[in-house]
Design a protein around this motif. Structure first.
Motif, PDB file in Angstrom:
ATOM      1  N   HIS A  42       0.148  -2.909   5.464  1.00 32.74           N
ATOM      2  CA  HIS A  42       1.298  -2.015   5.433  1.00 32.74           C
ATOM      3  C   HIS A  42       2.422  -2.843   4.823  1.00 32.74           C
ATOM      4  CE1 HIS A  42       3.921   1.268   6.527  1.00 32.74           C
ATOM      5  NE2 HIS A  42       4.798   0.364   6.895  1.00 32.74           N
ATOM      6  N   GLU A  69       7.925   2.226   1.918  1.00 31.80           N
ATOM      7  CA  GLU A  69       6.754   1.667   2.583  1.00 31.80           C
ATOM      8  C   GLU A  69       5.488   2.255   1.992  1.00 31.80           C
ATOM      9  OE1 GLU A  69       6.968   2.056   6.840  1.00 31.80           O
ATOM     10  OE2 GLU A  69       9.129   1.729   6.837  1.00 31.80           O
ATOM     11  N   ASP A 120       0.825   1.768   2.323  1.00 34.58           N
ATOM     12  CA  ASP A 120      -0.368   1.064   2.765  1.00 34.58           C
ATOM     13  C   ASP A 120      -1.214   0.799   1.536  1.00 34.58           C
ATOM     14  OD1 ASP A 120       0.299   1.053   5.444  1.00 34.58           O
ATOM     15  OD2 ASP A 120      -0.824   2.866   5.894  1.00 34.58           O
TER      16      ASP A 120
END
Length: 75
Positions: A35, A19, A21
């Protein structure tokens, strides 16, 4: 773009979800934060495809920034 490429490489190499941002700037200068979650789909130990899910988190980031400023002035 380099952040996404690095995370794609990691997802494939390690066969693991990742993951990050990232900030996107659109043609008219509008900026948004996203995100991004990358999930590799492996068959017999080989990544066949990657599922990518993105959520716009601009409002949440802005709200957190405002809270921090309020807290800093209140303290």
């Amino acid at each position: 773009r380099a952040q996404v490429d690095a995370q794609l490489t990691r997802a494939v190499r390690e066969t693991t979800q990742t993951e990050l941002d990232l900030e996107a700037t659109f043609r008219h200068g509008r900026r948004r934060w996203y995100h991004l979650r990358l999930a590799p789909i492996a068959v017999d130990g080989r990544v066949e495809r990657i599922i990518a899910v993105a959520a716009d988190v601009t409002d949440a980031r802005e709200a957190a920034r405002v809270r921090e400023q309020v807290d800093a002035h209140a303290g």
